[in-house]
Scaffold this motif. Sequence first.
Motif, PDB file in Angstrom:
ATOM      1  N   VAL A  60       0.750  -1.076   0.036  1.00 50.09           N
ATOM      2  CA  VAL A  60      -0.016   0.041  -0.158  1.00 50.09           C
ATOM      3  C   VAL A  60       0.957   1.327   0.090  1.00 50.09           C
ATOM      4  N   LYS A  61       2.009   1.360   0.800  1.00 55.41           N
ATOM      5  CA  LYS A  61       3.033   2.262   0.954  1.00 55.41           C
ATOM      6  C   LYS A  61       3.272   2.593  -0.676  1.00 55.41           C
ATOM      7  N   ILE A  62       3.891   1.673  -1.241  1.00 55.67           N
ATOM      8  CA  ILE A  62       4.445   1.634  -2.654  1.00 55.67           C
ATOM      9  C   ILE A  62       3.245   2.484  -3.487  1.00 55.67           C
ATOM     10  N   MET A  63       2.226   1.895  -3.385  1.00 48.11           N
ATOM     11  CA  MET A  63       0.979   2.224  -4.368  1.00 48.11           C
ATOM     12  C   MET A  63       0.837   3.717  -4.188  1.00 48.11           C
ATOM     13  N   LEU A  64       0.766   4.177  -2.818  1.00 46.99           N
ATOM     14  CA  LEU A  64       0.414   5.474  -2.396  1.00 46.99           C
ATOM     15  C   LEU A  64       1.616   6.568  -3.051  1.00 46.99           C
ATOM     16  N   GLU A  65       3.029   6.034  -2.760  1.00 49.17           N
ATOM     17  CA  GLU A  65       4.174   6.783  -3.294  1.00 49.17           C
ATOM     18  C   GLU A  65       3.950   6.888  -4.863  1.00 49.17           C
ATOM     19  N   GLU A  66       3.378   5.904  -5.648  1.00 49.18           N
ATOM     20  CA  GLU A  66       3.218   6.069  -7.008  1.00 49.18           C
ATOM     21  C   GLU A  66       2.175   6.770  -7.595  1.00 49.18           C
ATOM     22  N   GLY A  67       1.214   7.095  -6.638  1.00 46.74           N
ATOM     23  CA  GLY A  67      -0.125   7.811  -6.924  1.00 46.74           C
ATOM     24  C   GLY A  67      -1.192   6.884  -7.328  1.00 46.74           C
ATOM     25  N   ASN A  68      -1.359   5.551  -7.160  1.00 49.44           N
ATOM     26  CA  ASN A  68      -2.382   4.880  -7.564  1.00 49.44           C
ATOM     27  C   ASN A  68      -2.679   3.958  -6.720  1.00 49.44           C
ATOM     28  N   VAL A  69      -2.780   4.081  -5.527  1.00 56.37           N
ATOM     29  CA  VAL A  69      -3.235   3.444  -4.276  1.00 56.37           C
ATOM     30  C   VAL A  69      -4.687   3.256  -4.464  1.00 56.37           C
ATOM     31  N   LEU A  70      -5.453   4.050  -5.184  1.00 57.91           N
ATOM     32  CA  LEU A  70      -6.941   3.572  -5.260  1.00 57.91           C
ATOM     33  C   LEU A  70      -7.129   2.369  -6.019  1.00 57.91           C
ATOM     34  N   GLU A  71      -6.219   1.950  -6.946  1.00 56.63           N
ATOM     35  CA  GLU A  71      -6.235   0.624  -7.487  1.00 56.63           C
ATOM     36  C   GLU A  71      -6.203  -0.409  -6.765  1.00 56.63           C
ATOM     37  N   TYR A  72      -5.645  -0.192  -5.548  1.00 57.70           N
ATOM     38  CA  TYR A  72      -5.698  -1.202  -4.640  1.00 57.70           C
ATOM     39  C   TYR A  72      -6.711  -1.524  -3.787  1.00 57.70           C
ATOM     40  N   VAL A  73      -7.950  -0.772  -3.885  1.00 55.57           N
ATOM     41  CA  VAL A  73      -8.980  -0.463  -2.804  1.00 55.57           C
ATOM     42  C   VAL A  73      -9.990  -1.840  -3.336  1.00 55.57           C
ATOM     43  N   ASP A  74     -10.299  -2.728  -2.667  1.00 54.96           N
ATOM     44  CA  ASP A  74     -11.202  -3.653  -3.158  1.00 54.96           C
ATOM     45  C   ASP A  74     -12.520  -3.344  -3.764  1.00 54.96           C
ATOM     46  N   GLU A  75     -12.631  -3.740  -4.943  1.00 55.64           N
ATOM     47  CA  GLU A  75     -13.744  -3.779  -5.849  1.00 55.64           C
ATOM     48  C   GLU A  75     -15.223  -3.978  -5.198  1.00 55.64           C
ATOM     49  N   SER A  76     -14.976  -4.764  -4.336  1.00 48.95           N
ATOM     50  CA  SER A  76     -16.307  -5.241  -3.764  1.00 48.95           C
ATOM     51  C   SER A  76     -16.751  -4.086  -2.864  1.00 48.95           C
ATOM     52  N   MET A  77     -16.070  -3.085  -2.311  1.00 47.22           N
ATOM     53  CA  MET A  77     -16.627  -1.958  -1.995  1.00 47.22           C
ATOM     54  C   MET A  77     -17.629  -1.160  -2.603  1.00 47.22           C
ATOM     55  N   GLY A  78     -17.574  -1.478  -3.874  1.00 50.78           N
ATOM     56  CA  GLY A  78     -18.445  -0.502  -4.656  1.00 50.78           C
ATOM     57  C   GLY A  78     -18.099   0.990  -4.663  1.00 50.78           C
ATOM     58  N   GLU A  79     -18.951   1.816  -4.737  1.00 49.98           N
ATOM     59  CA  GLU A  79     -18.807   3.181  -4.553  1.00 49.98           C
ATOM     60  C   GLU A  79     -18.392   3.781  -3.270  1.00 49.98           C
ATOM     61  N   TYR A  80     -17.172   4.466  -3.207  1.00 51.71           N
ATOM     62  CA  TYR A  80     -16.735   4.948  -1.888  1.00 51.71           C
ATOM     63  C   TYR A  80     -16.323   6.557  -2.070  1.00 51.71           C
ATOM     64  N   PRO A  81     -16.262   7.032  -1.224  1.00 53.98           N
ATOM     65  CA  PRO A  81     -15.808   8.575  -1.212  1.00 53.98           C
ATOM     66  C   PRO A  81     -14.219   8.488  -1.080  1.00 53.98           C
ATOM     67  N   GLU A  82     -13.502   8.886  -2.308  1.00 52.10           N
ATOM     68  CA  GLU A  82     -12.191   8.926  -2.248  1.00 52.10           C
ATOM     69  C   GLU A  82     -11.595   9.690  -1.237  1.00 52.10           C
ATOM     70  N   ASP A  83     -12.195  11.032  -1.096  1.00 56.80           N
ATOM     71  CA  ASP A  83     -11.708  12.079  -0.050  1.00 56.80           C
ATOM     72  C   ASP A  83     -11.565  11.220   1.391  1.00 56.80           C
ATOM     73  N   GLU A  84     -12.345  10.168   1.805  1.00 61.24           N
ATOM     74  CA  GLU A  84     -12.309   9.275   2.750  1.00 61.24           C
ATOM     75  C   GLU A  84     -11.433   8.366   2.827  1.00 61.24           C
ATOM     76  N   VAL A  85     -11.224   7.650   1.813  1.00 55.88           N
ATOM     77  CA  VAL A  85     -10.498   6.613   1.670  1.00 55.88           C
ATOM     78  C   VAL A  85      -9.095   6.605   1.689  1.00 55.88           C
ATOM     79  N   LEU A  86      -8.620   7.722   1.207  1.00 58.66           N
ATOM     80  CA  LEU A  86      -7.198   8.179   1.011  1.00 58.66           C
ATOM     81  C   LEU A  86      -6.620   8.384   2.451  1.00 58.66           C
ATOM     82  N   PRO A  87      -7.289   9.363   3.219  1.00 58.65           N
ATOM     83  CA  PRO A  87      -6.914   9.534   4.561  1.00 58.65           C
ATOM     84  C   PRO A  87      -6.795   8.418   5.365  1.00 58.65           C
ATOM     85  N   VAL A  88      -8.005   7.423   5.343  1.00 58.98           N
ATOM     86  CA  VAL A  88      -7.913   6.290   6.092  1.00 58.98           C
ATOM     87  C   VAL A  88      -6.593   5.496   5.885  1.00 58.98           C
TER      88      VAL A  88
END
Length: 127
Positions: A60-88
Motif C-alpha cells: 500500500v505504501k508503494i502504491m501510495l507513493e506511485e499515486g495509484n493506491v486507489l487501484e488497490y481498493v477492494d472492488e467489492s466496496m463498490g462506490e466510496y468517497p475517495e476523500d475518505e478512503v485516502l486519509p484512512v
Amino acid sequence: MSNRFQSALGYVAPELACQSLRVNEKCDVYGFGVLILEIVTGRRPIEYGEDNVLILNEQVKIMLEEGNVLEYVDESMGEYPEDEVLPVLKLALVCTSQIPSSRPSMTEVVQILQVIKTPIPHRMEAY
C-alpha cells in the motif's frame, strides 16, 4: 510454523515478532492499522507467492507513493468517497509504522477518524 501462527503474523507488531518488548497500546494500534488495510484492500496482511512474500502495508505504501493506491481498493466496496478512503489508508500506514513511537495512540486514531468522516463544511467551523 503452524498455520494459526502464520495467519496471525501479519497482525503482530514488529517489536513483538522479535519478542523483545511487552504488549502495549502501540501494538494494538499496529494490529488496528493492519485490519484497516485488510478491510479496504480486501487482501491478506501477508500473501505468500511462489518466489516472494508480499507484505500488505509495504504494498500500500508503494502504491501510495506511485499515486495509484486507489487501484488497490477492494472492488467489492463498490462506490466510496475517495476523500475518505485516502486519509484512512494513510492513517493505517502511520499505525503500522515500524517504529512504535511513530504510531499514534488509539485516542488519536479515533480523533483522526472523526475528522475524516466529518463533512468539509463542518471541519472548517471547528477552526
